[in-house]
Structure formats: structure tokens, C-alpha cells
Enzyme design. Structure first.
Site, short mmCIF file in Angstrom:
data_model
loop_
_atom_site.label_atom_id
_atom_site.label_comp_id
_atom_site.label_asym_id
_atom_site.label_seq_id
_atom_site.Cartn_x
_atom_site.Cartn_y
_atom_site.Cartn_z
N ARG A 102 0.82 -1.21 0.00
CA ARG A 102 0.00 0.00 0.00
C ARG A 102 0.86 1.26 0.00
NH1 ARG A 102 -4.53 -0.60 4.00
NH2 ARG A 102 -5.44 -1.48 2.12
N TYR A 103 1.91 1.27 0.78
CA TYR A 103 2.76 2.45 0.92
C TYR A 103 3.95 2.35 -0.04
CZ TYR A 103 0.10 3.16 5.22
OH TYR A 103 -0.89 3.35 6.13
N ARG A 106 7.28 0.30 1.64
CA ARG A 106 7.15 -0.82 2.57
C ARG A 106 5.98 -1.72 2.18
NH1 ARG A 106 5.95 4.04 4.13
NH2 ARG A 106 4.17 4.59 5.45
N CYS A 115 -2.68 -17.37 15.67
CA CYS A 115 -2.22 -16.60 16.83
C CYS A 115 -2.28 -17.50 18.07
CB CYS A 115 -3.11 -15.38 17.07
SG CYS A 115 -3.08 -14.16 15.76
N CYS A 119 -7.85 -12.27 19.49
CA CYS A 119 -8.52 -11.06 19.99
C CYS A 119 -9.85 -10.91 19.28
CB CYS A 119 -7.65 -9.83 19.74
SG CYS A 119 -5.95 -9.98 20.33
N CYS A 122 -10.25 -8.44 16.24
CA CYS A 122 -9.24 -8.60 15.18
C CYS A 122 -9.72 -8.03 13.85
CB CYS A 122 -8.92 -10.08 15.01
SG CYS A 122 -7.68 -10.40 13.73
N ARG A 124 -8.34 -8.62 11.02
CA ARG A 124 -8.08 -9.59 9.96
C ARG A 124 -8.79 -10.91 10.26
NH1 ARG A 124 -2.33 -8.99 9.49
NH2 ARG A 124 -2.76 -6.91 8.67
N ASP A 282 -10.89 -0.52 14.00
CA ASP A 282 -11.33 -0.54 12.61
C ASP A 282 -12.82 -0.87 12.51
OD1 ASP A 282 -8.78 0.02 11.60
OD2 ASP A 282 -8.21 -2.11 11.67
N ASP A 319 -6.70 4.19 10.68
CA ASP A 319 -6.33 3.48 9.46
C ASP A 319 -7.54 3.61 8.54
OD1 ASP A 319 -4.77 2.05 7.75
OD2 ASP A 319 -4.38 0.39 9.13
N LYS A 326 -2.78 5.05 7.12
CA LYS A 326 -2.88 5.63 8.46
C LYS A 326 -2.86 7.16 8.38
CE LYS A 326 -0.33 1.68 10.25
NZ LYS A 326 -0.04 1.14 8.89
#
Length: 398
Positions: A102-103, A106, A115, A119, A122, A124, A282, A319, A326
Site C-alpha cells: 500500500r505504501y 514498505r 495466533c 482477539c 481482530c 483480519r 477498525d 487506518d 494511516k
């Protein structure tokens, strides 16, 4: 099987039935019946699996506390208002499997589908926990893409949690990335220090030192997560030369309180972890009940900035939904800006004025009109002394 893998396998809770039994044993049968309705929670569990490690369970002190809210499934996850499955449109910026670019300089590299603890907020959750959606077989096209794009100098390993991979697989990834000349920085996004501190082994710490600079963005949302075991794991990482930062998510019922957030930032610094970001939660489907208002985030930043060390003040960001990246947000400190002055408030609300630099016309600036033949050449050493002496004699002789 390594020790940390055995702890994960033998001492984690991964079914609703196990969770209900655990809650009954710890908090009583009545609480378990009231809070863990296996039938009602089934759809939430089906949408996004559950696993809670021994360390994460130890951080829960009572029903409904910040750590309970982060890890225990809720029927609120089924209430979809304006949540989006891929709220950040990561898939839209994915040129090859496992890569989000995206950037400009990076890229995100998804290397693990799982994981230690999941969480409930999450972002994702559409992928995490599903090996078919974050495939361990899709590395090669990702490496080829990274090698073919010399503008990429920074790679963030994520998932899932990269630290759920074995040392040998992690070292393979490090080796492949270090073989690409233009990749300067490798970052690991991991919550392992909070969820499974046993994973930070001496063997990993010895291995990782061969591939520096390595950074790790940890994820702590509440001061109670910085247990002695977590702090010890952070210390091992720091001593291995890994630069540590923290990405915190602003969550209703977890850390949406200025005092709690300040305490968290202070505890992070004591553990040699630099607060990096506070994220707005998000707009992800299934996690909407964790969202606060943006005003709450600005209130928290205003309670930090100036009232504590700048080291303890992370950037507050949204974001941007849809893949905008961001965007940092700050409270309104500036009241007026003109050609003459800037009027602003400080952290205490007091008003100050900063004068803008005056722009002078060239003729009004002393010496600006000097011609080239008027410029005295700069001399040094003995020559400079002789020149000064000659000028002095000339003045004396008129």
C-alpha cells in the site's frame, strides 16, 4: 514438540465447552450459565475461532473486565451495523498472495495464519485462523515480488502472529529477506509477549541477532497485560538487540480512559517498549461493539500530551477505511494563523502567540546591496594578521 508449543497445546482453551467449564470452576456455575451460552455463542465462534492461552486467562481478574472483553466471545459480534469484512481493503492492495503493498517503500508480508490467543476485535478475522487464506505455501511468489520491487526497503511480517512459526521457518524468512539487497528493515508484528511469553526462547534470541536490524511491534491494550512473564520476555528481546515498539488499539470497555492509557504508556516505557501508535478500532464486521468515538481518542491524546513525557505519547491514527492508510489525528491546539502570528493553546489550555518571521525587502537588509568589489576576501593565519595590520595603518594615516 518444543516447550512453548506444549504449553500452547495443553493449557489453552479453544472450545466453548472448555470455556464454560473454566468459567464455572473459576467464577462459579451461576456465572458460567449466565455468561457462556454455548448455543447462542456458536455462530460467533463459527465466524471467528477462539483460543485463549494460559497467560491470557491469568490476566482476566473478573467477568467483564478489560481482558475478559478482549478474548471472550460475545453475541455482540453478530450485530453488524456498518462493519465491513475487509475494512482496510488489504485484499485490494494485494498484488500476489500474502503481500499487501500500500505504501511506497514498505510492504506487509503475511507469514502465519494463527495466533496464540485470538482477539475478538481482530481486523483480519476474515483470514486469521484459516491456513487456506494465509497459506504457508505462498511464500515464493511473495519473495519474488519483494525482490522485483526495489522501492520496498521495509517489510512487516504479520499474519496471524509470525512468532507462532518455528525458529527454523523464521530463520528461513529472515535469510530470504536479507538476500534482497534493497530490503533494509525487517519488522515483526506480534502479540506473543503478552499471550505466550514462553515463545521468546534463548534459541530464538540467539538466532535473530544474525539478521539485524530487526524491529518488533508488540501489542498491549491494558496495563494488566504487562505481567512479570511478559516483561521478562520483552527484556529478552531487548537484550537480543530487537527494537521494541507498541501498537495499541483504542477499545471500548478496555482502555477508553485517559488514566488507564497513561498507565499503559508508562508501563511500556519501563519495559523498554516505545509507544508507537494508538489506533481507532477498525470498522470490521464482528468488532463494532469495541469502537469508541474519535472524540474519545482525541481526549486521551490531550490527556497525555504535555502531561507526561513525549516518549510516552504515541501517534493517534485512523487506518482509513477502504485502504487510505494511516492518518494521524491531533487535538486542536492552533486557534489562528496569519502572516504576522500564530495563536495557539498549550496542553493546559493557556493561549500563546508566536510571531511569524518578518519578510524584509532586499534594500532594507543591511549589507544586501554590497557590490562584488566591496566584499573583503576572507584570509587565514599570518595573511589575515597582515591584512588587519595594513588596514589599521591605513586608518591611522587617514
Amino acid at each position: 514438540m518444543s516447550d512453548w508449543q506444549k504449553v500452547l497445546k495443553d493449557e489453552s482453551i479453544s472450545t466453548l465447552e472448555e470455556l464454560k467449564s473454566y468459567v464455572a470452576e473459576r467464577f462459579g456455575e451461576e456465572v458460567a450459565e449466565r455468561e457462556i451460552d454455548v448455543e447462542a455463542l456458536g455462530p460467533a465462534f463459527d465466524n471467528f475461532q477462539m483460543r485463549i492461552t494460559r497467560e491470557s486467562l491469568s490476566q482476566i481478574k473478573e467477568v467483564g473486565d478489560p481482558n475478559w472483553n478482549q478474548f471472550i466471545p460475545s453475541v455482540q459480534e453478530l450485530e453488524i451495523v456498518d462493519g465491513v469484512i475487509d475494512s482496510l481493503d488489504e485484499d485490494g492492495d494485494s498484488p500476489v498472495p500474502n503481500i499487501t503493498h500500500r505504501y511506497p517503500d514498505r510492504a506487509l508480508f503475511l507469514v502465519s495464519p494463527v495466533c496464540a490467543s485470538y482477539c475478538r476485535f481482530c481486523t483480519r478475522r476474515r483470514k486469521v485462523g484459516d491456513p487456506e487464506k494465509i497459506s504457508l505455501k505462498e511464500y515464493e511468489s511473495a519473495f519474488q515480488y519483494l525482490a522485483a520491487h526495489p522501492e520496498i526497503r521495509d517489510v512487516i511480517l504479520s499474519g496471524g502472529d509470525p512468532m507462532m512459526l518455528s525458529d527454523s521457518r523464521l530463520e528461513y524468512i529472515f535469510q530470504r529477506l536479507r538476500a534482497i539487497p534493497h530490503i533494509e528493515i525487517i519488522r515483526i508484528g506480534s502479540r506473543i509477549t503478552s499471550h505466550l511469553p514462553e515463545r521468546v526462547t534463548p534459541e530464538f534470541c540467539e538466532m535473530v541477532q544474525k539478521y539485524h536490524p530487526i524491529f518488533m511491534n508488540t501489542h498491549f491494550n491494558h496495563p494488566s497485560e504487562l505481567t512479570p512473564a511478559a516483561v521478562a520476555a520483552l527484556d529478552r528481546l531487548s537484550r537480543a538487540g530487537i527494537s521494541l515498539g507498541c501498537q495499541t488499539v483504542l477499545l471500548k470497555g478496555v482502555n477508553d480512559d485517559p488514566k488507564v492509557m497513561m498507565k499503559l504508556m508508562h508501563e511500556l516505557l519501563k519495559a523498554r517498549v516505545r509507544p508507537y501508535y494508538i489506533y481507532m478500532a477498525d470498522q470490521v464486521a464482528g468488532g463494532e461493539h469495541f469502537r469508541t468515538t474519535v472524540q474519545k481518542g482525541l481526549e486521551i491524546i490531550q490527556a497525555l500530551r504535555g502531561w507526561t513525557s513525549g516518549l510516552a505519547v504515541p501517534q493517534f491514527v485512523i487506518d482509513a477505511p477502504g485502504g487510505g492508510g494511516k492518518v494521524p489525528l491531533l487535538p486542536e491546539y492552533m486557534e489562528e494563523i496569519t502572516d504576522d502570528e500564530v495563536v495557539f493553546r498549550n496542553y493546559e489550555g493557556k493561549r500563546f502567540s508566536y510571531k511569524q518571521p518578518r519578510v524584509l525587502e532586499p534594500a532594507a537588509v543591511p549589507g544586501i546591496a554590497a557590490q562584488a568589489h566591496d566584499v573583503v576576501p576572507i584570509a587565514a593565519g599570518k595573511t589575515a594578521k597582515k591584512s588587519r595590520a595594513a588596514r589599521a595603518r591605513k586608518r591611522m594615516n587617514g
